[in-house]
Enzyme design. Structure first.
Site, PDB file in Angstrom:
ATOM      1  N   LYS A  36       0.808  -1.226   0.000  1.00 44.82           N
ATOM      2  CA  LYS A  36       0.000   0.000   0.000  1.00 44.82           C
ATOM      3  C   LYS A  36       0.843   1.280   0.000  1.00 44.82           C
ATOM      4  CE  LYS A  36      -0.283   0.612   4.930  1.00 44.82           C
ATOM      5  NZ  LYS A  36      -0.676   0.007   6.185  1.00 44.82           N
ATOM      6  N   ARG A 131      -6.049   1.341  17.593  1.00 47.29           N
ATOM      7  CA  ARG A 131      -6.602   1.436  16.248  1.00 47.29           C
ATOM      8  C   ARG A 131      -7.573   0.259  16.158  1.00 47.29           C
ATOM      9  NH1 ARG A 131      -3.073   1.811  10.720  1.00 47.29           N
ATOM     10  NH2 ARG A 131      -3.564  -0.406  10.593  1.00 47.29           N
TER      11      ARG A 131
HETATM   12  C1  LIG Z   1       0.423  -0.603   6.650  1.00 52.14           C
HETATM   13  C2  LIG Z   1       0.259  -1.802   7.460  1.00 52.14           C
HETATM   14  C3  LIG Z   1       1.340  -2.672   7.662  1.00 52.14           C
HETATM   15  C4  LIG Z   1       2.734  -2.370   7.139  1.00 52.14           C
HETATM   16  O1  LIG Z   1       3.382  -1.465   7.989  1.00 52.14           O
HETATM   17  P1  LIG Z   1       4.892  -0.991   7.769  1.00 52.14           P
HETATM   18  O2  LIG Z   1       5.184  -0.170   8.960  1.00 52.14           O
HETATM   19  O3  LIG Z   1       4.930  -0.227   6.497  1.00 52.14           O
HETATM   20  O4  LIG Z   1       5.751  -2.219   7.696  1.00 52.14           O
HETATM   21  C5  LIG Z   1       1.114  -3.821   8.391  1.00 52.14           C
HETATM   22  N1  LIG Z   1      -0.107  -4.103   8.899  1.00 52.14           N
HETATM   23  C6  LIG Z   1      -1.173  -3.310   8.732  1.00 52.14           C
HETATM   24  C7  LIG Z   1      -2.491  -3.691   9.312  1.00 52.14           C
HETATM   25  C8  LIG Z   1      -1.026  -2.126   7.996  1.00 52.14           C
HETATM   26  O5  LIG Z   1      -2.093  -1.328   7.833  1.00 52.14           O
END
Ligand SMILES: *Cc1c(COP(=O)(O)O)cnc(C)c1O
Length: 360
Positions: A36, A131
């Site tokens: 993402k 969250r």
């Molecule tokens: C964006 C996201 C990640 C990835 O996080 P990073 O810090 O970029 O490694 C993992 N889990 C969830 C639920 C996320 O929304």
């Protein structure tokens, strides 16, 4: 004509992925490549796949559908808890989704029945970051409810940290996740195959070998892309931090006073600007603005260049202290942080140029 360019070194993405895989693999931890942060640009996803990710994960159905249409057939996890209005797509395009609402899981169950396509659930547990996630005391009851629904299967527990509350992963909060998994297995006779212990911010625990046994999956975006761990405010020493570079073109270069001349109103974004008088300064205007990239997310590679400000289409850089001999038409280069990549990757004004192997 493209005025700005995001350059991506695919070999470095592949290298970082392989490094994360290696470090995690030693402790029996699988790695989902999170796409993402760069709008799931397929060339970058292919480099992650070449680096050996065990699956792909994204927060947006738009990105996931795009990747499926490109032919990526890896196991796909939806990382943002699904919208009730969109459960059919979730079942159709993903294998796994993270969830925290029984109403949504029931709808996924119905959609799975209609589409004759089973769907797997990772139940998110809130261990304190506030969250998404079920609170610990409600986990067993929720797991029981899920176990009675046809078409969906509870395959794991997961947690997210460092996103809202800034809570860091620890032996305690990850230990709780493992314990809850064991508790579900014992009390309900279900098999909890996945304990998903967070994201890039958990890598520091993996490095020092203190991730509780039982945690067997991480979801990694930032580390692979940037080689940084912003939650812990560090560069990860065993990863490349220069896979991305942003180039923008100088469209004006002049010496100008450091204080505006005339009555001061509001700037383009409604703020009243303040200026210190530093005499005449050499200023470069670049064809890059707030419409293209989050300006807070970029830093000039030449440390003697200083970003003074930006409007929608112009970036103003003080070049007085730089040894570089700058001319109109030259490019100035920037490193990007997560918000920089996030914004630049999806800007239609910024071209994308790939270096290194073609892993598609
Ligand atoms: C964006 C996201 C990640 C990835 O996080 P990073 O810090 O970029 O490694 C993992 N889990 C969830 C639920 C996320 O929304």
């Amino acid at each position: 004509m493209v005025s700005s360019l995001l350059e991506i070194d695919l070999d470095k993405i592949k290298y970082n992925t392989a490094q994360v895989k290696k470090i995690c693999g030693r402790q029996g931890i699988k790695v989902l490549g999170v796409t993402k942060g760069f709008s799931a640009i397929p060339q970058i996803v292919a480099a992650m796949v070449a680096g050996g990710v065990d699956g792909l994960a994204d927060a947006r159905m738009e990105n996931i559908i795009k990747l499926r249409n490109y032919g990526f057939d890896q196991e796909m996890t939806l990382l943002r808890i699904p919208k009730l209005s969109n459960v059919a797509d979730v079942v159709h395009y993903t294998n796994v989704s993270v969830n925290s609402e029984i109403t949504v899981i029931k709808a996924l169950s119905q959609a799975a029945g209609k589409l004759h396509s089973p769907h797997q659930i990772v139940l998110m547990i809130d261990v304190g970051d506030l969250r998404e996630g079920v609170m610990a005391e409600n986990v067993l009851a929720t797991a029981k409810q899920i176990s009675r629904l046809p078409g969906v299967r509870l395959i794991g527990l997961g947690t997210n940290m460092g996103c809202f509350g800034g809570v860091l992963p620890s032996i305690n909060n990850l230990g709780l996740l493992v314990e809850l998994g064991t508790c579900i297995e014992k009390q309900l006779g279900l098999q909890i195959e996945i304990i998903s212990g967070g994201a890039t911010s958990t890598l520091s625990l993996v490095e020092t070998g203190i991730v509780p046994a039982g945690v067997n999956q991480l979801r990694i975006g930032e580390g692979i892309l940037l080689g940084t761990d912003s939650t812990n405010n560090r560069k990860i020493p065993w990863l490349c931090d220069d896979a991305f570079l942003l180039r923008a073109e100088v469209i004006e270069f002049k010496a100008k006073p450091s204080v505006p001349i005339g009555d001061i109103g509001r700037d383009a974004f409604g703020n009243i600007p303040q200026f210190a008088d530093e005499g005449l300064r050499k200023r470069a205007i670049l064809a890059l603005g707030k419409q293209d990239v989050n300006i807070e997310g970029i830093t000039p590679i030449d440390e003697n260049l200083k970003i003074l400000g930006a409007s929608s289409d112009h970036l103003i850089v003080d070049a007085t202290d730089s040894a570089a001999n700058i001319h109109v038409g030259d490019a100035i280069c920037f490193r990007l942080n997560y918000s920089g990549i996030l914004s630049a990757s999806q800007s239609r004004y910024i071209g994308k140029k790939f270096y290194g192997g073609n892993y598609g």
